[in-house]
Design a protein around this motif. Structure first.
Motif, PDB file in Angstrom:
ATOM      1  N   LYS A 155      37.073 -14.726  31.828  1.00  0.00           N
ATOM      2  CA  LYS A 155      36.771 -15.760  30.954  1.00  0.00           C
ATOM      3  C   LYS A 155      38.141 -16.925  31.024  1.00  0.00           C
ATOM      4  O   LYS A 155      37.939 -18.024  30.931  1.00  0.00           O
ATOM      5  CB  LYS A 155      36.558 -15.462  29.636  1.00  0.00           C
ATOM      6  CG  LYS A 155      35.155 -15.092  29.440  1.00  0.00           C
ATOM      7  CD  LYS A 155      34.957 -14.698  27.916  1.00  0.00           C
ATOM      8  CE  LYS A 155      33.440 -14.052  27.553  1.00  0.00           C
ATOM      9  NZ  LYS A 155      33.211 -13.601  26.280  1.00  0.00           N
ATOM     10  N   LYS A 177      40.304 -17.449  33.146  1.00  0.00           N
ATOM     11  CA  LYS A 177      40.292 -18.046  34.652  1.00  0.00           C
ATOM     12  C   LYS A 177      38.838 -19.116  34.584  1.00  0.00           C
ATOM     13  O   LYS A 177      38.802 -19.768  35.605  1.00  0.00           O
ATOM     14  CB  LYS A 177      39.882 -17.119  35.631  1.00  0.00           C
ATOM     15  CG  LYS A 177      40.897 -15.991  35.782  1.00  0.00           C
ATOM     16  CD  LYS A 177      42.402 -16.345  35.723  1.00  0.00           C
ATOM     17  CE  LYS A 177      43.384 -15.281  35.749  1.00  0.00           C
ATOM     18  NZ  LYS A 177      44.687 -15.556  35.903  1.00  0.00           N
ATOM     19  N   GLY A 178      38.321 -19.486  33.617  1.00  0.00           N
ATOM     20  CA  GLY A 178      37.220 -20.475  33.594  1.00  0.00           C
ATOM     21  C   GLY A 178      35.702 -19.765  33.947  1.00  0.00           C
ATOM     22  O   GLY A 178      35.060 -20.695  34.118  1.00  0.00           O
ATOM     23  N   PHE A 179      35.422 -18.556  34.211  1.00  0.00           N
ATOM     24  CA  PHE A 179      34.316 -18.116  34.552  1.00  0.00           C
ATOM     25  C   PHE A 179      33.369 -18.059  33.251  1.00  0.00           C
ATOM     26  O   PHE A 179      33.944 -17.867  32.122  1.00  0.00           O
ATOM     27  CB  PHE A 179      34.516 -16.636  35.061  1.00  0.00           C
ATOM     28  CG  PHE A 179      34.733 -16.678  36.478  1.00  0.00           C
ATOM     29  CD1 PHE A 179      33.904 -16.115  37.641  1.00  0.00           C
ATOM     30  CD2 PHE A 179      36.024 -17.147  36.974  1.00  0.00           C
ATOM     31  CE1 PHE A 179      34.301 -15.984  38.756  1.00  0.00           C
ATOM     32  CE2 PHE A 179      36.345 -17.075  38.303  1.00  0.00           C
ATOM     33  CZ  PHE A 179      35.418 -16.614  39.185  1.00  0.00           C
ATOM     34  N   SER A 180      32.344 -18.489  33.397  1.00  0.00           N
ATOM     35  CA  SER A 180      31.134 -18.182  32.260  1.00  0.00           C
ATOM     36  C   SER A 180      30.701 -16.618  32.407  1.00  0.00           C
ATOM     37  O   SER A 180      30.263 -16.256  33.511  1.00  0.00           O
ATOM     38  CB  SER A 180      30.178 -19.094  32.326  1.00  0.00           C
ATOM     39  OG  SER A 180      29.351 -19.009  33.602  1.00  0.00           O
ATOM     40  N   SER A 225      30.560 -15.929  36.454  1.00  0.00           N
ATOM     41  CA  SER A 225      30.249 -16.906  37.688  1.00  0.00           C
ATOM     42  C   SER A 225      31.280 -18.256  37.442  1.00  0.00           C
ATOM     43  O   SER A 225      31.452 -18.531  36.230  1.00  0.00           O
ATOM     44  CB  SER A 225      29.002 -17.074  37.793  1.00  0.00           C
ATOM     45  OG  SER A 225      28.441 -17.755  36.460  1.00  0.00           O
ATOM     46  N   LYS A 226      31.518 -18.793  38.493  1.00  0.00           N
ATOM     47  CA  LYS A 226      32.232 -20.225  38.365  1.00  0.00           C
ATOM     48  C   LYS A 226      31.687 -20.904  39.598  1.00  0.00           C
ATOM     49  O   LYS A 226      31.763 -20.424  40.600  1.00  0.00           O
ATOM     50  CB  LYS A 226      33.766 -19.815  38.465  1.00  0.00           C
ATOM     51  CG  LYS A 226      34.582 -21.057  38.188  1.00  0.00           C
ATOM     52  CD  LYS A 226      35.998 -20.907  38.107  1.00  0.00           C
ATOM     53  CE  LYS A 226      36.784 -22.170  37.979  1.00  0.00           C
ATOM     54  NZ  LYS A 226      38.432 -21.602  37.646  1.00  0.00           N
ATOM     55  N   ALA A 260      37.283 -18.583  43.972  1.00  0.00           N
ATOM     56  CA  ALA A 260      36.868 -19.531  42.864  1.00  0.00           C
ATOM     57  C   ALA A 260      37.796 -20.642  43.092  1.00  0.00           C
ATOM     58  O   ALA A 260      37.479 -21.701  43.182  1.00  0.00           O
ATOM     59  CB  ALA A 260      36.376 -19.142  41.658  1.00  0.00           C
ATOM     60  N   ARG A 296      30.186 -20.819  45.041  1.00  0.00           N
ATOM     61  CA  ARG A 296      30.005 -20.258  43.769  1.00  0.00           C
ATOM     62  C   ARG A 296      30.573 -18.661  43.645  1.00  0.00           C
ATOM     63  O   ARG A 296      29.735 -18.113  44.634  1.00  0.00           O
ATOM     64  CB  ARG A 296      28.400 -20.142  43.007  1.00  0.00           C
ATOM     65  CG  ARG A 296      28.219 -21.700  42.772  1.00  0.00           C
ATOM     66  CD  ARG A 296      26.758 -21.823  42.469  1.00  0.00           C
ATOM     67  NE  ARG A 296      25.849 -21.931  43.754  1.00  0.00           N
ATOM     68  CZ  ARG A 296      24.751 -22.370  43.956  1.00  0.00           C
ATOM     69  NH1 ARG A 296      23.749 -22.370  42.837  1.00  0.00           N
ATOM     70  NH2 ARG A 296      24.094 -22.311  45.234  1.00  0.00           N
TER      71      ARG A 296
END
Length: 373
Positions: free
Chosen positions: A50, A52-55, A70-71, A111, A119
């Motif tokens: 999270k 690192k900007g992942f959902s 995922s990102k 990513a 993705r």
């Protein structure tokens, strides 16, 4: 040339992540958690990804410790599979701490470098050592729509190709009638005798199969006291073959017929039950293997190519490979070591193994770069 530059960026980015990857690997190794109980591992990985900007979606397919991170919004979907369960009494003697760190690093680096052209997915897969969460994840379509799924396993050498055994563990229970062993009027019906005959019969049965097959097991219940005729006897067997089709349509039915025949001959009854789900055989994707081998070469690594029928163990990654192009190569973390041993657990925490995490993460992320459109 464009992809070559991206690969260099991936490697540089992962070098900068080395301390974080080592921390993840060593934390998991220090605090091993058994299958489906990997709460701290899942918490660490989801929190880290999270950042690192992942959902992140958690509690997937009935597994509280499974997750999908995922990102990115466009381009091919590339997944890196993380495993993090340990073994009873041995800890991370299969090196899942290293697998989690490698896949985490590869997903983050891919990513970062690919940006909006792809993705990147990090899929948390619990319970590989038991029920195999990937089986249910595959059934629920978690891997659908992916262009590739990548995972690397630690081993005593760099290997790629080969396969794994399809396996469908079977519990066999014979039921008889209890009696005192010295009774002159009631001899009972000995369920243990039936189980022993069945165990012995498996050796002969195995010789009738035309495909490489494994039939092995242990007695888990043989009675309650030596002066009582056992009215229940139970064993658990690992039943394996080189393909799920042959296993399910030939081997398992043959084992069941043997059990039923012995039950009929001994006056017992028998129950057979799959106590763990079907792990299908692994299908390594040839194109992905070619990319991976090229990238390992770029990293200065030699890789041994295994024969198509060279099987070593079983894994629920096989089920993934029946849904989406997949590779599951091995990376060396030491020589003369075998998985599921105390020696392997020690190797999985060694400084050398932490260095190999970087190599594995780079190789996977570089292979993902090759899949960019």
């Amino acid at each position: 040339m464009y992809k070559d530059q991206l690969k260099k960026q991936v490697c540089a980015f992962l070098d900068s992540m080395a301390p974080e990857l080592n921390n993840i690997s060593l934390f998991l190794h220090k605090y091993p958690e058994l299958s489906s109980q990997e709460y701290e591992a899942a918490k660490l990985l989801t929190h880290s990804v999270k950042q690192k900007g992942f959902s992140v979606k958690t509690d997937i397919s009935g597994y509280p410790t499974a997750f999908v991170a995922s990102k990115g919004t466009t381009g091919p979907k590339i997944a890196f599979l993380a495993e993090y369960d340990a073994l009873p009494g041995l800890g991370h003697a299969c090196g899942h701490n290293l697998i989690a760190a490698m896949s985490f690093g590869a997903a983050i680096a891919f990513a970062e470098v690919a940006g909006e052209s792809a993705r990147s997915y990090l899929i948390g897969c619990p319970a590989e050592e038991t029920t195999g969460a990937k089986v249910k994840l595959a059934e629920d379509g978690v891997f659908s729509g992916l262009q590739a799924a990548l995972i690397i396993h630690p081993a005593d050498g760099n290997y790629m190709g080969g396969t794994s055994y399809a396996t469908h563990p079977l519990q066999v229970t014979f039921f008889g009638r209890p009696a005192h062993v010295a009774s002159k009027t009631d001899k009972g019906i000995n369920a243990l005798d039936a189980l022993v005959l069945f165990y012995q019969g498996l050796k002969t049965l195995r010789q009738t199969f035309t495909q490489d097959t494994i039939l092995a097991g242990i007695v888990t219940h043989g009675g309650t006291a030596p002066n009582i005729v056992p009215d229940r006897a139970e064993a658990r067997f690992t039943v394996r073959a080189l393909s799920a089709d042959y296993l399910e349509n030939t081997v398992v039915p043959g084992v069941r017929r043997l059990a039923e025949g012995i039950a009929s001959a001994t006056g017992t009854t028998v129950q057979t039950l799959h106590y763990e789900p079907l792990f299908k055989e692994l299908k390594n994707d040839p194109q992905l293997l070619a990319f991976y081998q090229q990238n390992m070469s770029l990293l200065g690594e030699e890789v041994t190519l295994l024969g198509a029928d060279d099987a070593d163990g079983s894994t629920d990654v096989g089920n993934v490979s029946h849904c989406v192009p997949t590779i599951h190569p091995d990376i060396a973390i030491g020589s003369g070591i075998t998985a599921h041993t105390p020696e392997f657990a020690l190797a999985a925490a060694s400084p050398y193994a932490q260095q190999r995490v970087l190599v594995g993460a780079k190789a996977m992320a570089m292979t993902a770069i090759d899949l960019l459109e």
